[in-house]
Design an enzyme around this catalytic site. Structure first.
Site, PDB file in Angstrom:
ATOM      1  N   ASN A   7       0.859  -1.189   0.000  1.00 34.16           N
ATOM      2  CA  ASN A   7       0.000   0.000   0.000  1.00 34.16           C
ATOM      3  C   ASN A   7       0.898   1.243   0.000  1.00 34.16           C
ATOM      4  O   ASN A   7       1.532   1.553   1.003  1.00 34.16           O
ATOM      5  CB  ASN A   7      -0.892  -0.022   1.262  1.00 34.16           C
ATOM      6  CG  ASN A   7      -1.715   1.233   1.396  1.00 34.16           C
ATOM      7  OD1 ASN A   7      -1.905   1.981   0.432  1.00 34.16           O
ATOM      8  ND2 ASN A   7      -2.212   1.482   2.596  1.00 34.16           N
ATOM      9  N   LYS A   9       0.058   4.380  -0.207  1.00 33.32           N
ATOM     10  CA  LYS A   9      -0.500   5.600   0.401  1.00 33.32           C
ATOM     11  C   LYS A   9      -0.199   6.812  -0.495  1.00 33.32           C
ATOM     12  O   LYS A   9      -0.212   6.687  -1.703  1.00 33.32           O
ATOM     13  CB  LYS A   9       0.049   5.801   1.805  1.00 33.32           C
ATOM     14  CG  LYS A   9      -0.077   4.551   2.658  1.00 33.32           C
ATOM     15  CD  LYS A   9       0.235   4.864   4.077  1.00 33.32           C
ATOM     16  CE  LYS A   9       0.318   3.590   4.871  1.00 33.32           C
ATOM     17  NZ  LYS A   9       0.217   3.809   6.282  1.00 33.32           N
ATOM     18  N   HIS A  96      -9.460   1.179   5.209  1.00 32.39           N
ATOM     19  CA  HIS A  96      -8.158   1.418   5.843  1.00 32.39           C
ATOM     20  C   HIS A  96      -8.357   2.402   6.997  1.00 32.39           C
ATOM     21  O   HIS A  96      -9.165   3.324   6.902  1.00 32.39           O
ATOM     22  CB  HIS A  96      -7.153   1.965   4.822  1.00 32.39           C
ATOM     23  CG  HIS A  96      -5.751   1.954   5.353  1.00 32.39           C
ATOM     24  ND1 HIS A  96      -5.297   2.913   6.234  1.00 32.39           N
ATOM     25  CD2 HIS A  96      -4.730   1.078   5.176  1.00 32.39           C
ATOM     26  CE1 HIS A  96      -4.048   2.629   6.556  1.00 32.39           C
ATOM     27  NE2 HIS A  96      -3.676   1.517   5.929  1.00 32.39           N
ATOM     28  N   GLU A 165      -5.295  -5.153  10.619  1.00 30.29           N
ATOM     29  CA  GLU A 165      -4.246  -4.163  10.846  1.00 30.29           C
ATOM     30  C   GLU A 165      -4.501  -3.434  12.166  1.00 30.29           C
ATOM     31  O   GLU A 165      -5.291  -2.477  12.199  1.00 30.29           O
ATOM     32  CB  GLU A 165      -4.240  -3.122   9.730  1.00 30.29           C
ATOM     33  CG  GLU A 165      -3.969  -3.675   8.358  1.00 30.29           C
ATOM     34  CD  GLU A 165      -3.355  -2.609   7.460  1.00 30.29           C
ATOM     35  OE1 GLU A 165      -2.210  -2.819   7.046  1.00 30.29           O
ATOM     36  OE2 GLU A 165      -3.988  -1.580   7.208  1.00 30.29           O
TER      37      GLU A 165
HETATM   38  C1  PEP Z   1      -0.608   0.242   6.205  1.00 30.42           C
HETATM   39  O1  PEP Z   1      -0.624   1.451   6.103  1.00 30.42           O
HETATM   40  O2  PEP Z   1      -1.555  -0.427   5.789  1.00 30.42           O
HETATM   41  C2  PEP Z   1       0.545  -0.399   6.848  1.00 30.42           C
HETATM   42  C3  PEP Z   1       0.476  -1.652   7.177  1.00 30.42           C
HETATM   43  O3  PEP Z   1       1.656   0.397   7.040  1.00 30.42           O
HETATM   44  P1  PEP Z   1       3.080  -0.061   7.665  1.00 30.42           P
HETATM   45  O4  PEP Z   1       3.481  -1.333   7.017  1.00 30.42           O
HETATM   46  O5  PEP Z   1       3.991   1.082   7.332  1.00 30.42           O
HETATM   47  O6  PEP Z   1       2.867  -0.217   9.125  1.00 30.42           O
END
Ligand code: PEP
Length: 247
Positions: A7, A9, A96, A165
């Site tokens: 991802n 972003k 998300h 997450e």
């Molecule tokens: C995310 O933004 O979905 C994520 C998992 O970020 P990170 O791997 O940087 O923690």
């Protein structure tokens, strides 16, 4: 099948395709390539270019979000599942925590999932508790609520990937303990099983995954792959995660 989903972003310009090119050439030559899929969700501005470029290659392209209406509407800056599909994306993230914190409600997320599926996008549905929920031992009930308020029985669960997450882990370098995470993933699968009366689900983990900690995650067989934020913006870091997972 395992999934490694990057991802991006708010990251990337057209020349960032170089990063994906390196990941793609690694994947296409990897002896383990049939065991996993690589999906990248770049910002909206890059979906069409990347999806065209990788059309017949190993990597699939997804969107980071979609609007809660199916096709066209008068909402400024909104992008619908129909529009996302029309430029070649195959997947979309929904729910998300970045978008939940900006106001996405369960009702909105339900519509997003419904219209994404209707437009033949596979959905990566994100769930996760915050620090306070965890401290108050509410993780299981929060996750159950996030699932049951959004995923409806009539949805084709075969086209939905659930990404767990924990919000406190995203971008922080903090990760759950092995036993804690194992229990949580099993709980999520149990909730899904009760809802969809089916045996197999795809449930990913996301939150500070990197080339070092992936070895620990690998030991939890119920985890079907990873949603990777920060480490997906570097081809080396992303490839290291895959290499160390199959080492
Ligand atoms: C995310 O933004 O979905 C994520 C998992 O970020 P990170 O791997 O940087 O923690």
């Amino acid at each position: 099948m395992r999934y490694f989903i990057g991802n991006w972003k708010m990251f990337g310009v057209p020349k960032s395709i170089n990063i994906l090119n390196k990941i793609n050439s690694f994947h296409s030559k990897d002896k383990n390539r049939k065991k996993y899929r690589v999906i990248i969700t770049p910002p909206y501005t890059l979906i069409e270019t990347f999806a065209n470029y990788f059309k017949n290659k190993s990597i699939s392209i997804g969107s980071q979000n979609c609007y809660q209406k199916e096709q066209f509407s008068s909402n400024t800056a909104a992008i619908s599942p129909f529009m996302i599909k029309s430029v070649g994306a195959k997947y979309t993230l929904v729910g998300h925590s970045d978008n939940r914190s900006e106001g996405d409600t369960n009702e909105m997320l339900k519509n997003k999932v419904q219209f994404a599926l209707k437009n033949n996008l596979r959905v990566i549905f994100c769930i996760g508790e915050n620090k306070k929920d965890k401290k108050n031992k509410k993780t299981f009930s929060v996750l159950q609520n996030q699932i049951s308020k959004v995923l409806k029985k009539k949805f084709n669960i075969n086209n939905i990937i659930v990404a767990y997450e924990p919000i406190w882990s995203i971008g922080t370098g903090k990760i759950p303990s092995k036993s804690e995470l194992e229990k949580t993933i099993i709980h999520i699968k149990k909730v899904l099983k009760k809802l969809f009366k089916k045996k197999n689900f795809t449930v990913l983990y996301g939150g500070s995954v990197d080339g070092n900690n992936v070895q620990m995650f690998k030991e939890i067989h119920e985890i079907d792959g990873f949603l990777i934020g920060g480490a997906s913006k570097s081809s080396k870091k992303f490839i290291d995660i895959i290499k160390n997972y199959y080492r």
